[in-house]
Design a protein around this motif. Sequence first.
Motif, PDB file in Angstrom:
ATOM      1  N   MET A   1       0.811  -1.237   0.021  1.00 39.05           N
ATOM      2  CA  MET A   1       0.112  -0.057  -0.081  1.00 39.05           C
ATOM      3  C   MET A   1       0.926   1.127   0.107  1.00 39.05           C
ATOM      4  O   MET A   1       2.048   1.185  -0.098  1.00 39.05           O
ATOM      5  CB  MET A   1      -0.873  -0.154   1.080  1.00 39.05           C
ATOM      6  CG  MET A   1      -0.577  -0.368   2.740  1.00 39.05           C
ATOM      7  SD  MET A   1       0.212   1.131   3.277  1.00 39.05           S
ATOM      8  CE  MET A   1      -1.387   1.822   3.768  1.00 39.05           C
ATOM      9  N   PHE A   2       0.378   2.389   0.043  1.00 42.93           N
ATOM     10  CA  PHE A   2       0.630   3.516  -0.152  1.00 42.93           C
ATOM     11  C   PHE A   2       0.690   4.728   0.631  1.00 42.93           C
ATOM     12  O   PHE A   2      -0.618   4.738   1.027  1.00 42.93           O
ATOM     13  CB  PHE A   2       0.916   4.060  -1.649  1.00 42.93           C
ATOM     14  CG  PHE A   2       1.076   3.241  -2.492  1.00 42.93           C
ATOM     15  CD1 PHE A   2       2.327   2.897  -3.124  1.00 42.93           C
ATOM     16  CD2 PHE A   2       0.004   1.908  -3.255  1.00 42.93           C
ATOM     17  CE1 PHE A   2       2.629   1.903  -3.924  1.00 42.93           C
ATOM     18  CE2 PHE A   2       0.377   1.410  -3.782  1.00 42.93           C
ATOM     19  CZ  PHE A   2       1.764   0.900  -4.297  1.00 42.93           C
ATOM     20  N   ASN A   3       1.610   5.602   1.186  1.00 42.35           N
ATOM     21  CA  ASN A   3       1.349   6.834   2.056  1.00 42.35           C
ATOM     22  C   ASN A   3       1.703   8.043   1.201  1.00 42.35           C
ATOM     23  O   ASN A   3       2.588   8.054   0.657  1.00 42.35           O
ATOM     24  CB  ASN A   3       2.325   6.600   3.307  1.00 42.35           C
ATOM     25  CG  ASN A   3       2.133   5.913   4.438  1.00 42.35           C
ATOM     26  OD1 ASN A   3       2.683   5.523   5.169  1.00 42.35           O
ATOM     27  ND2 ASN A   3       0.743   5.067   4.240  1.00 42.35           N
ATOM     28  N   TRP A   4       0.601   8.940   1.119  1.00 37.62           N
ATOM     29  CA  TRP A   4       0.848  10.020   0.371  1.00 37.62           C
ATOM     30  C   TRP A   4       0.596  11.340   1.464  1.00 37.62           C
ATOM     31  O   TRP A   4      -0.451  11.281   2.220  1.00 37.62           O
ATOM     32  CB  TRP A   4      -0.467  10.271  -0.569  1.00 37.62           C
ATOM     33  CG  TRP A   4      -0.183   9.352  -1.884  1.00 37.62           C
ATOM     34  CD1 TRP A   4      -0.646   8.008  -1.858  1.00 37.62           C
ATOM     35  CD2 TRP A   4       0.531   9.512  -3.044  1.00 37.62           C
ATOM     36  NE1 TRP A   4      -0.523   7.313  -3.043  1.00 37.62           N
ATOM     37  CE2 TRP A   4       0.294   8.380  -3.903  1.00 37.62           C
ATOM     38  CE3 TRP A   4       1.213  10.509  -3.525  1.00 37.62           C
ATOM     39  CZ2 TRP A   4       0.753   8.332  -4.992  1.00 37.62           C
ATOM     40  CZ3 TRP A   4       1.744  10.255  -4.797  1.00 37.62           C
ATOM     41  CH2 TRP A   4       1.546   9.208  -5.634  1.00 37.62           C
ATOM     42  N   THR A   5       1.693  12.048   1.544  1.00 37.22           N
ATOM     43  CA  THR A   5       1.675  13.299   2.306  1.00 37.22           C
ATOM     44  C   THR A   5       1.883  14.709   1.454  1.00 37.22           C
ATOM     45  O   THR A   5       2.882  14.589   0.789  1.00 37.22           O
ATOM     46  CB  THR A   5       2.403  12.850   3.623  1.00 37.22           C
ATOM     47  OG1 THR A   5       3.973  13.189   3.143  1.00 37.22           O
ATOM     48  CG2 THR A   5       2.182  11.950   4.231  1.00 37.22           C
TER      49      THR A   5
ATOM     50  N   ARG B   1       4.631   1.048   1.006  1.00 33.63           N
ATOM     51  CA  ARG B   1       4.762   0.390   2.247  1.00 33.63           C
ATOM     52  C   ARG B   1       4.714  -1.145   1.983  1.00 33.63           C
ATOM     53  O   ARG B   1       4.066  -1.589   1.048  1.00 33.63           O
ATOM     54  CB  ARG B   1       3.729   0.760   3.274  1.00 33.63           C
ATOM     55  CG  ARG B   1       3.761   2.287   3.627  1.00 33.63           C
ATOM     56  CD  ARG B   1       5.109   2.857   4.188  1.00 33.63           C
ATOM     57  NE  ARG B   1       5.249   2.126   5.314  1.00 33.63           N
ATOM     58  CZ  ARG B   1       4.902   2.469   6.660  1.00 33.63           C
ATOM     59  NH1 ARG B   1       4.018   3.625   6.588  1.00 33.63           N
ATOM     60  NH2 ARG B   1       5.442   1.672   7.760  1.00 33.63           N
TER      61      ARG B   1
ATOM     62  N   ALA C   1       2.306  -1.008   8.494  1.00 26.87           N
ATOM     63  CA  ALA C   1       1.007  -0.911   9.430  1.00 26.87           C
ATOM     64  C   ALA C   1       1.066   0.276  10.551  1.00 26.87           C
ATOM     65  O   ALA C   1       0.009   0.104  11.378  1.00 26.87           O
ATOM     66  CB  ALA C   1       0.404  -2.177   9.996  1.00 26.87           C
ATOM     67  N   HIS C   2       2.185   0.988  10.790  1.00 27.11           N
ATOM     68  CA  HIS C   2       2.365   2.021  11.557  1.00 27.11           C
ATOM     69  C   HIS C   2       2.766   3.223  10.810  1.00 27.11           C
ATOM     70  O   HIS C   2       3.132   3.101   9.700  1.00 27.11           O
ATOM     71  CB  HIS C   2       3.470   1.690  12.737  1.00 27.11           C
ATOM     72  CG  HIS C   2       2.754   0.440  13.371  1.00 27.11           C
ATOM     73  ND1 HIS C   2       2.160   0.774  14.643  1.00 27.11           N
ATOM     74  CD2 HIS C   2       3.168  -0.752  13.271  1.00 27.11           C
ATOM     75  CE1 HIS C   2       1.846  -0.430  15.328  1.00 27.11           C
ATOM     76  NE2 HIS C   2       2.211  -1.578  14.257  1.00 27.11           N
ATOM     77  N   HIS C   3       2.679   4.267  11.412  1.00 27.57           N
ATOM     78  CA  HIS C   3       3.156   5.520  10.805  1.00 27.57           C
ATOM     79  C   HIS C   3       4.648   5.394  10.491  1.00 27.57           C
ATOM     80  O   HIS C   3       5.392   4.559  11.137  1.00 27.57           O
ATOM     81  CB  HIS C   3       2.941   6.856  11.910  1.00 27.57           C
ATOM     82  CG  HIS C   3       2.883   7.852  11.188  1.00 27.57           C
ATOM     83  ND1 HIS C   3       3.981   8.682  10.771  1.00 27.57           N
ATOM     84  CD2 HIS C   3       1.923   8.820  10.834  1.00 27.57           C
ATOM     85  CE1 HIS C   3       3.853   9.894  10.317  1.00 27.57           C
ATOM     86  NE2 HIS C   3       2.574  10.026  10.204  1.00 27.57           N
TER      87      HIS C   3
ATOM     88  N   CYS D   1      -2.673  11.150   3.299  1.00 25.00           N
ATOM     89  CA  CYS D   1      -3.489   9.812   3.246  1.00 25.00           C
ATOM     90  C   CYS D   1      -2.521   8.697   3.500  1.00 25.00           C
ATOM     91  O   CYS D   1      -1.742   8.413   2.741  1.00 25.00           O
ATOM     92  CB  CYS D   1      -4.090  10.124   1.894  1.00 25.00           C
ATOM     93  SG  CYS D   1      -5.063   8.372   1.607  1.00 25.00           S
ATOM     94  N   LEU D   2      -2.856   7.977   4.638  1.00 21.03           N
ATOM     95  CA  LEU D   2      -2.047   7.030   5.159  1.00 21.03           C
ATOM     96  C   LEU D   2      -2.704   5.745   5.144  1.00 21.03           C
ATOM     97  O   LEU D   2      -2.325   4.677   4.311  1.00 21.03           O
ATOM     98  CB  LEU D   2      -1.570   7.118   6.350  1.00 21.03           C
ATOM     99  CG  LEU D   2      -0.879   8.953   6.533  1.00 21.03           C
ATOM    100  CD1 LEU D   2      -0.527   9.060   8.118  1.00 21.03           C
ATOM    101  CD2 LEU D   2       0.454   8.889   5.600  1.00 21.03           C
ATOM    102  N   MET D   3      -3.589   5.313   5.898  1.00 18.94           N
ATOM    103  CA  MET D   3      -4.314   3.966   6.071  1.00 18.94           C
ATOM    104  C   MET D   3      -3.587   3.083   6.490  1.00 18.94           C
ATOM    105  O   MET D   3      -3.879   1.820   6.617  1.00 18.94           O
ATOM    106  CB  MET D   3      -4.920   3.785   4.788  1.00 18.94           C
ATOM    107  CG  MET D   3      -6.020   4.855   4.170  1.00 18.94           C
ATOM    108  SD  MET D   3      -6.753   4.629   2.689  1.00 18.94           S
ATOM    109  CE  MET D   3      -5.548   5.115   1.588  1.00 18.94           C
ATOM    110  N   ASN D   4      -2.477   3.391   7.399  1.00 21.41           N
ATOM    111  CA  ASN D   4      -1.712   2.287   7.914  1.00 21.41           C
ATOM    112  C   ASN D   4      -2.251   1.199   8.934  1.00 21.41           C
ATOM    113  O   ASN D   4      -2.360  -0.105   8.967  1.00 21.41           O
ATOM    114  CB  ASN D   4      -0.437   2.866   8.690  1.00 21.41           C
ATOM    115  CG  ASN D   4       0.527   3.879   7.723  1.00 21.41           C
ATOM    116  OD1 ASN D   4       0.685   3.152   6.580  1.00 21.41           O
ATOM    117  ND2 ASN D   4       0.681   4.682   8.177  1.00 21.41           N
TER     118      ASN D   4
END
Lengths: 141, 141
Positions: free
Chosen positions: A69-73, A96, A114-116, B74-77
Amino acid sequence: MAKDIILFETSYWKVILFEDQSYLGRCVILLKRNCGELSSLTFKEWSDFSENIVKKMEIVLKKSFNSTMFNWTCLMNDAYKDKYPKPQVHWHFRPRYKSKVTFEGEIFEDSEFAHHYSRERKKIVSNEILEKIAKKIKENF
Amino acid sequence: MAKDIILFETSYWKVILFEDQSYLGRCVILLKRNCGELSSLTFKEWSDFSENIVKKMEIVLKKSFNSTMFNWTCLMNDAYKDKYPKPQVHWHFRPRYKSKVTFEGEIFEDSEFAHHYSRERKKIVSNEILEKIAKKIKENF
């Protein structure tokens, strides 16, 4: 130490593969004109971003490295350290991974999955490895 | 302890004012249909987001509390802590402040301004204060 690599450009955005590959495929996506906040993006800049950046990057990274999956900021905090801030719209993209990835003899492990995301953990790769990561991503465009 | 408040809804998104107001005006913006990744958003969902959420929220928060700038993520972790993850697209919206804000006798101070947001610092406000924050924001729509 590796130099950041320009992966590709669209009409409005530039995608830069970061030398810090703590999250394999980590990029920064820069708006090509001067603009300091998301609320000032034009309709065309948003649609280019959603179609040619977000969709493309998520699909291509899954193909290339099996990202989970992916984190976008979009933050821009650093610009405000200056007395006269000149923020410039850009996005941080962090793929991630639930499982570690071995690529060209290097192990990439997302120990915070699965965490920040962590901003402390770094993985500065060699120029050679960064170029191979870029090549692999480009092959899947 | 306060209950989160639905600030407003658009065709595709729901804006929820969080009980944690460590960043005054902090909201979560939830997609109203089941969808687990940004690359699967439709064209209409993106344009509703850019026009009716991002633009509106940034303008209204500046008017309401003189926010300096904004962090969007946008995270969703967390969804991936489950064995069978069911991620749901949502955005975290954190207004950031170079100066402290006093509102209804409460002091809101962004002690990390110009730096990455803190996930440890919390400011759980009372139901009464949360409702007043919501009212103030709504007045500026």
